[in-house]
Design an enzyme around this catalytic site. Structure first.
Site, PDB file in Angstrom:
ATOM      1  CD  GLU A  21      52.987  26.005  88.181  1.00 59.62           C
ATOM      2  OE1 GLU A  21      54.071  25.699  87.653  1.00 59.62           O
ATOM      3  OE2 GLU A  21      52.574  27.171  88.237  1.00 59.62           O
ATOM      4  CD  GLU A  35      53.168  29.082  92.144  1.00 59.35           C
ATOM      5  OE1 GLU A  35      53.795  29.553  91.180  1.00 59.35           O
ATOM      6  OE2 GLU A  35      53.302  27.909  92.525  1.00 59.35           O
TER       7      GLU A  35
HETATM    8  C1  GAL Z   1      55.493  28.184  89.008  1.00 59.71           C
HETATM    9  C2  GAL Z   1      55.905  27.225  90.089  1.00 59.71           C
HETATM   10  C3  GAL Z   1      56.751  27.865  91.165  1.00 59.71           C
HETATM   11  C4  GAL Z   1      57.770  28.777  90.556  1.00 59.71           C
HETATM   12  C5  GAL Z   1      57.063  29.805  89.729  1.00 59.71           C
HETATM   13  C6  GAL Z   1      58.003  30.798  89.094  1.00 59.71           C
HETATM   14  O1  GAL Z   1      55.483  27.509  87.794  1.00 59.71           O
HETATM   15  O2  GAL Z   1      54.802  26.604  90.684  1.00 59.71           O
HETATM   16  O3  GAL Z   1      57.382  26.833  91.898  1.00 59.71           O
HETATM   17  O4  GAL Z   1      58.634  28.030  89.764  1.00 59.71           O
HETATM   18  O5  GAL Z   1      56.356  29.189  88.695  1.00 59.71           O
HETATM   19  O6  GAL Z   1      57.324  31.785  88.367  1.00 59.71           O
END
Ligand code: GAL
Length: 666
Positions: A153, A310
Site C-alpha cells: 500500500e 486484501e
Molecule cells: C491494509 C494493510 C494491512 C492491514 C490492513 C488492515 O491497509 O495493507 O497490512 O493493515 O490494512 O485492514
C-alpha cells in the site's frame, strides 16, 4: 486469501497474508494443515519483515523465511513474496534521521507505527533496494514463489512529506515539468499575492502558510507526491525484473476514499493490478462501495481481470465502530469482487494477531480458533472458488462508463471554492448507486479511455479536465453516444486556471448551456424542480444555448432557471445536471439515461439483488448476489456452478445467497 483455480479447473487458489514471524514454529505446521483444509493455495509472506530479515544494517537472516517457504511448498501452497520494504527497521531512522517524514507544519513522524520514511529519501531508496536485491537473490528460484509483492500500500501513511529532502526533490520535479521559472510562475499564477519566484531555491512544498496556499502549487505537490510513491514501485520493479521471472504487483487501494495515489498512471508499472478493499462499517449499504471499488479497480486494470489482494473475513480494527460481518456476508463480499472481475480473493490476515496494533482485526483463523463461523465460511468460500475455476480470465460486460480522474479529485477539493459541500466522490457515488440499484454495470475509467464501446458515459464533477479529454467526450456524443455531465465540471484546465466565457467551461459547447454565476445553497437548504425533483447544495444561473430544458427550479434563489438540460449533438445527446438531485430524483434521471441509451441490466432483478455478467468470447456467467432477506427468482438458463444444479429459465436464489450460472448459449 484465495484465488480462483487455474483455468484448467483442477486447483483452487486461495491466498492469505501469512505472518509466521508472529508465531512460534510449532504453529506453522498447524497453519499449513488448516490452509489445506480451507483450500488456501497462495499466501503473501514477509510484507512487514524488514526488521527481522535485516536485524542490523547489512546483516541478513533468512533462516526462518527459508523454513516457512519450504513448509508452504511441501504443503502445496504457493507464495506471493514481499520485497519487505514496506516499513524500515528502527535502525534506519537512528542512523539517518533525515529519512523520517515530516508534516506540513514540520512535525516529524517517528518510527513506532509503520511506513516512517520520506518517499524522496535517497538513503531509503538505496537501503530498500539492497533489501530487494538480497530477497530476490535468495528466492528468485524458490519453487513456492509465484508472484512478487512490492512494498505494501505505497503511500498509505507517508504520501506527503514536506521535509527538506522532499523540497529538493519537488524542485527537481518542477524543473522537469516547466523547464524554466517563467513557465512555473505562469502556471502557478504567482502574479497574484506577490508570489513570483526568481530562483528555484525559493520554492517549497506547500508547507503550513498564513493564508490560502497557492492552489496550483498544492496541485503540483499532489502530482509530485503520487509520482514519488510510484518511483519507489518502479525502482523495485525494475530491479526485480533483472532478477526474477514471476509477475510483479503491489497492492493498490482503489475505492477506499484514497485520494492521493493516481493509480491510473501507476497501472502500467505492475504486471497485474491488485487491490485492497475494506467495507465502510458505518455504511449500511456498504455493498455499493464494494462494487464501486471493484468496478474502478477493473477500470484501472483496463478491463482485464485483477486480484483482490486484501479484504477482511469480518471486522477491521481501524474504524470507529468495527462492525463484524453477519453470517453469509463474507461470501457475498468475496464473490461480488469476483463478479466484477477479480480472479482471486485474498484476505488480510491468516491468523489473528495476539499482539500489536492490529490484534482486533479479523483473520481467517480467529483468536477463538478454527471452530468458528469465520473459519467455516472461509472453508465454504474455498469450495466455492474451486467451483468457479472456469470463470478465471473472463471479462465483465459493461455498457456504461463513468469518468474518474484523480487530478480532478485533487483539484475540486482545493480550498476557497464556492461550496465545501461540493466533493469529488459525492456525485460519483450517487450516480453509481442509481446504476447499481438498476442492475446496470459500469466501468469506472479515466477520461482518456476509449469510450467508443459504451452506450452511456457519465462525467460526475469533472472539475479539472484536459482539452483532449473534453474533446474526446464531444466526439463520443457526436458519434451517437449519450453523455451526462454534473455541475462544477469542466471548470479549469490542468493548471487549475478557470476556463473563461461562462461555465461549464470545457463542456459549454457540448452541453449547449452557459452559466454566468454559481448560486451555492446554504447548509441544509433544499430547492424543488418543476418535474417534482428535490435538490440541495448547488444551483447556478444557467442559460440554455442550444439545449432543451428538461426541468427548472420552482423555488430557491433561481426560480424559473433551468436545472436539467439535454443537448442534441450530432447523432447523440449530452445531458447537464446543474444541481445536486436527491436519491429518488437521481434514480429517475439514471433510469431515463439508461433507457435513452438502450442500456439493459445483466438480468432483471428486484432491488437489493446484484447482477453482473462475466464473459469469455461466447461463454458467459451470470452472478447473482442476493443482499435481501427474501428468496428471489431471476430469469436464467444454464448450470449453477456453486450447487451444480441446472436452471431452465428461472433461478431461485435464497435470502443472502449467491449464485453463478454458466449460461446456455443462445
Ligand atoms: C491494509 C494493510 C494491512 C492491514 C490492513 C488492515 O491497509 O495493507 O497490512 O493493515 O490494512 O485492514
Amino acid at each position: 486469501m484465495m484465488l480462483i483455480g487455474r483455468s484448467t479447473g483442477k486447483t483452487t487458489r486461495k491466498n492469505v497474508r501469512l505472518s509466521p514471524e508472529q508465531w512460534p514454529e510449532e504453529t506453522w505446521s498447524e497453519d499449513i494443515e488448516l490452509m489445506r483444509r480451507a483450500g488456501v493455495n497462495l499466501v503473501s509472506v514477509g510484507i512487514f519483515s524488514w526488521a527481522l530479515l535485516e536485524p542490523t544494517p547489512g546483516r541478513f537472516e533468512f533462516g526462518w523465511l527459508d523454513r516457512v517457504l519450504d513448509l508452504l511448498h511441501d504443503g502445496g501452497i504457493q507464495v506471493d513474496l514481499a520485497t519487505a520494504t514496506a516499513s524500515p527497521p528502527p535502525w534506519l531512522a537512528r542512523a539517518h534521521p533525515e529519512t523520517l517524514p515530516r508534516r506540513a507544519d514540520g512535525t516529524i513522524l517517528w518510527p513506532g507505527g509503520r511506513q516512517a520514511y520520506c518517499p524522496s529519501s535517497p538513503v531509503f531508496r538505496e537501503r530498500s533496494l539492497e533489501l530487494v536485491r538480497a530477497v530476490a537473490g535468495r528466492y528468485a528460484d524458490h519453487p513456492a514463489v509465484v508472484m512478487w509483492h512490492v512494498s505494501n500500500e505505497l503511500g498509505c501513511h507517508n504520501v506527503h512529506c514536506y521535509c527538506d529532502v522532499s523540497a529538493e526533490a519537488f524542485r527537481g520535479w518542477l524543473r522537469e515539468r516547466y523547464g524554466d521559472l517563467d513557465g512555473l510562475n505562469d502556471a502557478w499564477g504567482t502574479a497574484f499575492w506577490s508570489q513570483r519566484y526568481g530562483d528555484w531555491a525559493e520554492i517549497n512544498p506547500p508547507r503550513t502558510v498564513t493564508a490560502i496556499a497557492n492552489p496550483t502549487q498544492q496541485l503540483d505537490f499532489l502530482r509530485f507526491s503520487s509520482d514519488e510513491q510510484r518511483a519507489q514501485l518502479r525502482a523495485e520493479r525494475e530491479l526485480l525484473k533483472t532478477m526474477v521471472r514471476q509477475p510483479v504487483t503491489t497492492n493498490f487501494m482503489v475505492g477506499m476514499d484514497i485520494k492521493h495515489m493516481d493509480y491510473h498512471s501507476w497501472a502500467p508499472d505492475v504486471d497485474l493490478v491488485s487491490n485492497d478493499h475494506y467495507l465502510t462499517a458505518a455504511d449500511p449499504q456498504a455493498q455499493l462501495g464494494l462494487a464501486l471499488a471493484a468496478d474502478h479497480t477493473r477500470g484501472v486494470a483496463g478491463g482485464d481481470p485483477w486480484l483482490l489482494m486484501e479484504h477482511s473475513t469480518s471486522a477491521v480494527n481501524w474504524q470507529p465502530r468495527n462492525v463484524a460481518k453477519l453470517p453469509g456476508q463474507l461470501r457475498r463480499n468475496s464473490l461480488a469482487h469476483v463478479a466484477r472481475g477479480a480472479d482471486g480473493v485474498l484476505f488480510f490476515q491468516w491468523r489473528a494477531s495476539r499482539a500489536g496494533a492490529e490484534k482486533f482485526h479479523s483473520a481467517l483463523v480467529p483468536h477463538a480458533g478454527p471452530d468458528t463461523k469465520v473459519f467455516r465460511e472461509v472453508c465454504q468460500l474455498g469450495a466455492n472458488l474451486k467451483a468457479l475455476a472456469e470463470v478465471r480470465g473472463s471479462r465483465v460486460d459493461a455498457d456504461v462508463a463513468i469518468l474518474f480522474d484523480w487530478e480532478a479529485w485533487w483539484g475540486v477539493e482545493l480550498d476557497s471554492h464556492p461550496s465545501v459541500d461540493v466533493t469529488y466522490t459525492d456525485r460519483l457515488a450517487a450516480l453509481y448507486g442509481a446504476l447499481w440499484r438498476a442492475g446496470v454495470t459500469a466501468d469506472i475509467v479515466h477520461p482518456s479511455a476509449d469510450l467508443s464501446g459504451y452506450r452511456l458515459v457519465l462525467a460526475p464533477t469533472l472539475y479539472l479536465v484536459r482539452d483532449v479529454d473534453a474533446e474526446a467526450l464531444h466526439r463520443y456524443v457526436q458519434a451517437g453516444g449519450t453523455a451526462a455531465v454534473t455541475y462544477f465540471s469542466g471548470i479549469v484546465d490542468e493548471n487549475d486556471h478557470i476556463r473563461l466565457g461562462g461555465y461549464p467551461g470545457a463542456f459549454r459547447e457540448l452541453l449547449g448551456v452557459r452559466t454566468e454565476e454559481f448560486f451555492p445553497l446554504r447548509e441544509g437548504e433544499q430547492v424543488r424542480l418543476d418535474d417534482g425533483s428535490v435538490a440541495d447544495v448547488w444551483t447556478e444561473w444557467l442559460h440554455p444555448d442550444g439545449a432543451e430544458v428538461l426541468a427548472s427550479y420552482t423555488d430557491g434563489p433561481l426560480p424559473g432557471v433551468p436545472a436539467l438540460t439535454r443537448h442534441r449533438v450530432g447523432a447523440g445527446a449530452a445531458w447537464y445536471v446543474g444541481t445536486r438531485l436527491d436519491e429518488p430524483a437521481t434514480d429517475r434521471l439514471v433510469a431515463r439515461l439508461v433507457d435513452e441509451a438502450g442500456v439493459r441490466p445483466a438480468a432483471p432483478a428486484p432491488s437489493g439483488v446484484e447482477v453482473v455478467r462475466r464473459r469469455d468470447g461466447e461463454r458467459t456467467w451470470l452472478f447473482v448476489i442476493n443482499h435481501t432477506e427474501a428468496e428471489v427468482r431471476i430469469p436464467a438458463a444454464g448450470v449453477e456452478l456453486l450447487t451444480g444444479a441446472r436452471c431452465a429459465g428461472e433461478l431461485t436464489v435464497p435470502a443472502g445467497e449467491v449464485a453463478v450460472v454458466r449460461e446456455d448459449r443462445v
